[in-house]
Write a protein that holds these residues in place. Structure first.
Motif, PDB file in Angstrom:
ATOM      1  N   GLY A 810      -4.912  -3.682 -17.618  1.00 57.50           N
ATOM      2  CA  GLY A 810      -3.932  -2.614 -17.797  1.00 57.50           C
ATOM      3  C   GLY A 810      -3.525  -1.967 -16.501  1.00 57.50           C
ATOM      4  N   ASP A 811      -3.385  -0.641 -16.521  1.00 55.37           N
ATOM      5  CA  ASP A 811      -2.903   0.104 -15.364  1.00 55.37           C
ATOM      6  C   ASP A 811      -4.058   0.467 -14.433  1.00 55.37           C
ATOM      7  OD1 ASP A 811      -0.328  -0.044 -16.280  1.00 55.37           O
ATOM      8  OD2 ASP A 811      -0.378   1.937 -17.249  1.00 55.37           O
ATOM      9  N   ILE A 812      -3.692   0.592 -13.141  1.00 57.51           N
ATOM     10  CA  ILE A 812      -4.648   0.924 -12.090  1.00 57.51           C
ATOM     11  C   ILE A 812      -4.090   2.104 -11.320  1.00 57.51           C
ATOM     12  CG2 ILE A 812      -5.809   0.093 -10.013  1.00 57.51           C
ATOM     13  CD1 ILE A 812      -5.201  -2.802 -11.128  1.00 57.51           C
ATOM     14  N   ALA A 813      -4.865   3.172 -11.248  1.00 60.24           N
ATOM     15  CA  ALA A 813      -4.450   4.331 -10.458  1.00 60.24           C
ATOM     16  C   ALA A 813      -4.815   4.101  -9.002  1.00 60.24           C
ATOM     17  CB  ALA A 813      -5.136   5.584 -10.973  1.00 60.24           C
ATOM     18  N   VAL A 814      -3.880   4.447  -8.098  1.00 55.56           N
ATOM     19  CA  VAL A 814      -4.049   4.200  -6.666  1.00 55.56           C
ATOM     20  C   VAL A 814      -4.008   5.525  -5.918  1.00 55.56           C
ATOM     21  CG1 VAL A 814      -3.134   3.023  -4.636  1.00 55.56           C
ATOM     22  CG2 VAL A 814      -2.949   1.945  -6.902  1.00 55.56           C
ATOM     23  N   THR A 815      -4.991   5.728  -5.041  1.00 54.69           N
ATOM     24  CA  THR A 815      -5.024   6.909  -4.177  1.00 54.69           C
ATOM     25  C   THR A 815      -5.237   6.454  -2.744  1.00 54.69           C
ATOM     26  OG1 THR A 815      -5.970   8.258  -5.937  1.00 54.69           O
ATOM     27  CG2 THR A 815      -6.197   9.087  -3.703  1.00 54.69           C
ATOM     28  N   LEU A 816      -4.410   6.936  -1.824  1.00 58.29           N
ATOM     29  CA  LEU A 816      -4.520   6.611  -0.409  1.00 58.29           C
ATOM     30  C   LEU A 816      -4.732   7.893   0.378  1.00 58.29           C
ATOM     31  CD1 LEU A 816      -4.323   4.427   1.832  1.00 58.29           C
ATOM     32  CD2 LEU A 816      -1.857   4.920   1.934  1.00 58.29           C
ATOM     33  N   GLY A 818      -6.577  10.318  -0.193  1.00 62.65           N
ATOM     34  CA  GLY A 818      -6.639  11.476  -1.078  1.00 62.65           C
ATOM     35  C   GLY A 818      -5.350  11.815  -1.776  1.00 62.65           C
ATOM     36  N   VAL A 819      -4.280  11.065  -1.526  1.00 63.18           N
ATOM     37  CA  VAL A 819      -2.977  11.331  -2.129  1.00 63.18           C
ATOM     38  C   VAL A 819      -2.670  10.263  -3.175  1.00 63.18           C
ATOM     39  CG1 VAL A 819      -0.507  11.585  -1.709  1.00 63.18           C
ATOM     40  CG2 VAL A 819      -2.166  12.414  -0.011  1.00 63.18           C
ATOM     41  N   GLY A 846      -5.417   3.838  12.620  1.00 62.61           N
ATOM     42  CA  GLY A 846      -6.608   4.674  12.488  1.00 62.61           C
ATOM     43  C   GLY A 846      -7.327   4.395  11.193  1.00 62.61           C
ATOM     44  N   GLN A 847      -8.179   5.316  10.787  1.00 62.67           N
ATOM     45  CA  GLN A 847      -9.017   5.126   9.610  1.00 62.67           C
ATOM     46  C   GLN A 847      -8.343   5.697   8.364  1.00 62.67           C
ATOM     47  OE1 GLN A 847     -13.092   7.125   8.783  1.00 62.67           O
ATOM     48  NE2 GLN A 847     -13.581   5.194   9.805  1.00 62.67           N
ATOM     49  N   HIS A 848      -8.395   4.930   7.292  1.00 64.51           N
ATOM     50  CA  HIS A 848      -7.800   5.328   6.021  1.00 64.51           C
ATOM     51  C   HIS A 848      -8.749   4.934   4.890  1.00 64.51           C
ATOM     52  CE1 HIS A 848      -3.905   5.985   8.027  1.00 64.51           C
ATOM     53  NE2 HIS A 848      -4.187   4.881   8.695  1.00 64.51           N
ATOM     54  N   THR A 849      -8.540   5.559   3.728  1.00 68.91           N
ATOM     55  CA  THR A 849      -9.345   5.236   2.552  1.00 68.91           C
ATOM     56  C   THR A 849      -8.428   4.953   1.373  1.00 68.91           C
ATOM     57  OG1 THR A 849     -11.207   6.593   3.279  1.00 68.91           O
ATOM     58  CG2 THR A 849     -11.100   6.035   0.942  1.00 68.91           C
ATOM     59  N   LEU A 850      -8.607   3.779   0.771  1.00 70.59           N
ATOM     60  CA  LEU A 850      -7.870   3.406  -0.436  1.00 70.59           C
ATOM     61  C   LEU A 850      -8.839   3.415  -1.614  1.00 70.59           C
ATOM     62  CD1 LEU A 850      -5.212   2.245  -1.726  1.00 70.59           C
ATOM     63  CD2 LEU A 850      -6.245  -0.014  -1.413  1.00 70.59           C
ATOM     64  N   THR A 851      -8.436   4.072  -2.707  1.00 67.17           N
ATOM     65  CA  THR A 851      -9.235   4.099  -3.925  1.00 67.17           C
ATOM     66  C   THR A 851      -8.387   3.568  -5.072  1.00 67.17           C
ATOM     67  OG1 THR A 851     -10.455   6.039  -3.156  1.00 67.17           O
ATOM     68  CG2 THR A 851     -10.568   5.538  -5.504  1.00 67.17           C
TER      69      THR A 851
END
Length: 868
Positions: A810-816, A818-819, A846-851
């Protein structure tokens, strides 16, 4: 083509500087080699070939005041036999002989012939054919760096039954197969893979087909499987009693990516994969049995039995066979008369005599060439088999006679002896950096079959002595041999082997990938009795390496195998995608455990009991994952047999077992392990610890973390503390620090598999491997709980998220950072792997976080990420 790490090249550059600078202020002697080199100048302007460069090194060494360096320019060095280096090619402590890649160059030592000129010969099956020299033998093929398996049947074909000589089926079509003696029957059974060639395919008595297996191989793998027991193997004897698949018949061709070699006719047949253009493809057929061979003296030392015809017994000796007490060959010669003698005349530099020691035995006088040199004692508080009570070494090369005379005690037993034929002289102080070793061949199973014991240790088809799959890079009796930033890949053999009691040697910052046998091997299985430090495997280090995809042909093989050894360090390696265990360390089963503990296990009394020099080993901060993809009864790290001194197992991250698995598996006889500070994640129902029998003893297990509370402890005198159980991936700081520190610590490339330690999984996650659905590395992590998430922190300017899509997703929520970036959908009508459902580029460097989080659907799968 698989992505090969670039980190090794960074390590190579550092290692090159370090090697050249071994003697400050002294420039190295520098020679140059090239694939098309010729002549003997070996200069930058006129490079020579590799063999000539090696010979020039021999001339330089007596006058060298620093390192002697051979610099290899880029390109492919095609070998038909290995580059051989011996004692005469050695450096010295403090200044080495160095074989290194030229700056910015990528030399490849290849044992393959390149095959060209393919033409389509069967349009219906899309089969292409090319000519090779008649008589060319080969079991492996690589097309544009991707392994092509031999033509094979479907998995577990139905309708086969076992006969007295092989297998029968009601299907008559097999009788039409050509070249039946080239066909191989393969059986995966528990922890073994067994292979035999066929002798014939004939019509069955009631129709159908009768597949007659080569009689010698059938005997070894089915009717009379070798079973000497401790210290060579355990009690289990899985046999060739099924057909997992049939392999290597022209009539089996049709599946894209498979090949068939008709050696006698000189034709190679291949079915291209979608998108492959055989007019442009690099098709490599390995033919050389080895690529690099470093050999000191003596070579392999193995004990001979007391019944050897060259042994002379003087006096009133008797002979006892069929003994259940662990004696070599199950027999001894013995006497009760003082003055009776055993003698052996040999050519060499030493002799070791094996006896059985016990409370009713006594002293013996030892004579060399007629002169008494020592008195030895065979008296001990408990019965011990195969004891090297007499060890005569360091004799001048030549003919000698060792004589042993009974002087006291009730009995003197002679069990065997080991001749040391040459002076103990290791090949030493040689290093290699920045080189690639690829495409080696091992063809013995084509005629004699594959007679498996365990973990790539086999039985010799003729002698039934333990042997191992040969490696593309082999070190025999080496000392201070160093491999840094090398690549060993795409072989029909094992990868790299520190064999025959090699010492103080290293493999670091390197990649071993896609081998038919094991990845890395250290030590032997038949030198457990040694008492002489110079004749022990010791002080070797395997650290900071990526060791992946071993056992691609022989599926019982493991990523790293360590036999009898002391002071071996396995540290900060990434070991994964294995068909059997990731690491197997130790040998001997319950051999070193007392008879009392063997009796607790239910083994016979008297028991097979002796000693080993194994101990002081270190398994530290490795990441071992995605293991047991085919066979069962193994695990990420598997220990076996007893030790003479303690070893430690700490800081490792273990997980992603596919089939029947135990995460920390201290198997039969494992003792004196200090097992603490490890993290078990994605256990998938496997126990975090498995101690199944009383011969496992005196281990200390504490301070570990896991996502399951399940364990088994039937060991003896085990200090055990239950792990800290973390079911949802929210690891405490101490556990997270272990995760962060494990593995080589360098990125392996822009594509990151779902097993990567940089990915944090929060919630109720599991992993799934051996899927054959097109996933990256054939596996995924998955969740069925909305809100479960996977996060990765990366350094770069963009990222893509790869998943497997299907109708039940199904659907996947994406946050990059913190946004929220909304949702993306993984729902499709048909299953697809490696789908980039979300990607972003143009981020600030630079450094990033994907959730990514599960928002809907039955399943949410993580297949990997691509970093930009």
């Amino acid at each position: 083509m698989r992505i090969v790490t670039v980190a090794a090249h960074l390590v190579t550059a550092v290692a090159t500087v370090a090697a050249v600078g071994a003697v400050p202020g002294r420039a190295p002697d520098l020679l140059y080699a090239a694939p098309s080199g010729h002549g003997s100048a070996c200069s930058a302007a006129a490079p020579c070939d590799l063999a000539t460069a090696r010979d020039r090194v021999r001339g330089v060494l007596p006058h060298a005041r620093g390192d002697v360096v051979v610099e290899l320019s880029g390109g492919t060095y095609r070998l038909t036999s290995p580059l051989k280096l011996g004692v005469q090619d050695s450096g010295a402590p403090g200044h080495q002989v160095v074989y290194r890649a030229a700056p910015g160059q990528h030399p490849v030592l290849s044992g393959a012939i390149q095959v060209t000129g393919f033409r389509k010969t069967d349009p219906a099956k899309n089969i292409y054919r090319a000519s090779v020299p008649k008589g060319t033998a080969g079991r492996d093929l690589f097309v544009d760096g991707v392994r092509a398996p031999r033509a094979r049947s479907a998995q577990d074909p139905a309708g086969f039954s076992v006969t007295a000589t092989g297998f029968a089926t009601a299907d008559p079509s097999y009788t039409s197969w050509t070249n039946a003696s080239q066909v191989e029957v393969v059986a995966n059974n528990a922890w073994k893979q067994l292979r035999c060639p066929l002798a014939s395919i004939t019509p069955g008595a009631s129709g159908g087909s009768a597949l007659t297996v080569d009689p010698g191989c059938w005997n070894n793998n089915h009717s009379a499987v070798p079973n000497p027991g401790f210290p060579f193997n355990g009690a289990g004897l899985p046999t060739l009693d099924r057909v997992t698949w049939l392999e290597n018949a022209y009539q089996l061709l049709g599946t894209p990516g498979q090949f068939y070699l008709d050696s006698a006719a000189g034709y190679l047949y291949y079915v291209p994969r979608p998108g492959e253009d055989l007019a442009k493809a690099d098709v490599e057929l390995p033919v050389a049995p080895e690529l690099l061979d470093l050999a000191g003296t003596p070579g392999h030392l193995a004990p001979l039995n007391d019944s050897d015809w060259r042994a002379t017994y003087t006096g009133s000796w008797s002979y006892s066979s069929g003994r259940p007490t662990g004696d070599l060959g199950g027999d001894v010669h013995y006497t009760q008369q003082n003055g009776d003698a055993f003698s052996y005349t040999f050519t060499g530099t030493g002799l070791q005599v094996l006896t059985e020691t016990n409370s009713d035995e006594g002293d013996m006088d030892v004579y060399v060439d007629g002169a008494k040199v020592s008195t030895a004692s065979a008296k001990s508080a408990e019965r011990l088999a195969q004891q090297a009570v007499v060890s005569v070494t360091g004799l001048p090369q030549g003919k000698h006679t060792v004589r042993v005379v009974k002087t006291s005690g009730d009995y003197l037993l002679i069990d065997g002896f080991t001749v040391i034929p040459e002076a103990i002289a290791p090949v030493h102080d040689i290093s290699f950096s920045g080189l690639t070793f690829a495409y080696a061949a091992w063809n013995a199973p084509s005629t004699a079959g594959y007679v498996d014991n365990q973990a790539g240790v086999l039985w010799d088809p003729a002698t039934h002595a333990p042997v191992r799959i040969p490696a593309a890079v082999q070190v025999h009796r080496g000392a201070r041999i160093a491999f840094t930033g090398v690549t060993v890949q795409h072989t029909g053999t094992a990868g790299i082997d520190f064999a025959d009691q090699t010492q103080d040697s290293t493999l670091s910052g390197s990649s071993v990938d896609d081998t038919s046998g094991g990845g890395v091997a250290v030590g032997e299985v038949d030198d457990y009795y040694q008492t002489q430090p110079a004749l022990m495997t010791s002080g070797n280090t395997v650290s900071g390496n990526n060791i992946q995809h071993p056992g691609q042909e022989y599926q019982d093989a493991v990523g790293v195998w360590v036999g009898t050894s002391r002071g071996t360090t396995l540290a900060h390696n990434d070991i994964g995608y294995t068909p059997y265990s990731g690491v197997s360390i130790g040998w001997g089963w319950g051999w070193a455990s007392s008879c009392a503990l063997q009796a607790k296990q239910g083994l016979p009394d008297p028991c097979k009991h002796g000693t080993t020099y194994t101990g002081g080993n270190h398994v530290t901060a490795n990441h071992v994952h995605s293991v047991m993809g085919v066979l069962n009864d193994g695990g990420p790290v598997y220990t076996l047999g007893g030790q003479a001194s303690g070893s430690d197992f700490t800081g490792n991250v273990l997980g992603e077992c596919v089939n029947g698995c135990n995460e920390i598996y201290h198997d039969e006889g494992s003792s004196l392990w200090d097992t603490h500070g490890n993290v078990v994640r994605m256990s998938n129902g496997s126990p975090w610890l498995h101690l199944w029998t009383p011969t496992i003893h005196d281990d200390h297990i504490y301070g570990n973390y896991s996502d399951t509370a399940q364990y088994q402890n039937n060991g003896t005198d085990i200090t055990l503390e239950q792990s800290t159980v973390v079911p949802d991936g929210r690891w405490p700081a101490a556990a997270q620090a272990i995760i962060d520190a494990a593995g080589p610590g360098t990125p392996r490339g822009p594509v990151i598999d779902d097993d990567d330690l940089r990915i944090s999984y929060l919630g109720t996650w599991s992993s799934s491997g051996s899927r054959n659905d097109g996933d990256l590395e054939n596996g995924v992590h998955y969740s069925q709980q909305n809100g479960d998430s996977a996060a990765i922190t990366f350094t770069g300017t963009g990222i893509g998220f790869l998943t497997e899509t299907n109708s039940d997703e199904g659907d996947i929520a994406v946050t990059l950072d913190g946004v929220s970036k909304g949702t993306v959908s993984a729902k499709t009508a048909q299953r697809q792997g490696r789908v980039p459902v979300y990607s972003v580029t143009g981020l600030a460097a630079g450094q990033h976080t994907l959730t990514v989080s599960k928002a809907s659907g039955t399943y949410f799968l993580v297949d990997g990420f691509r970093i930009y």
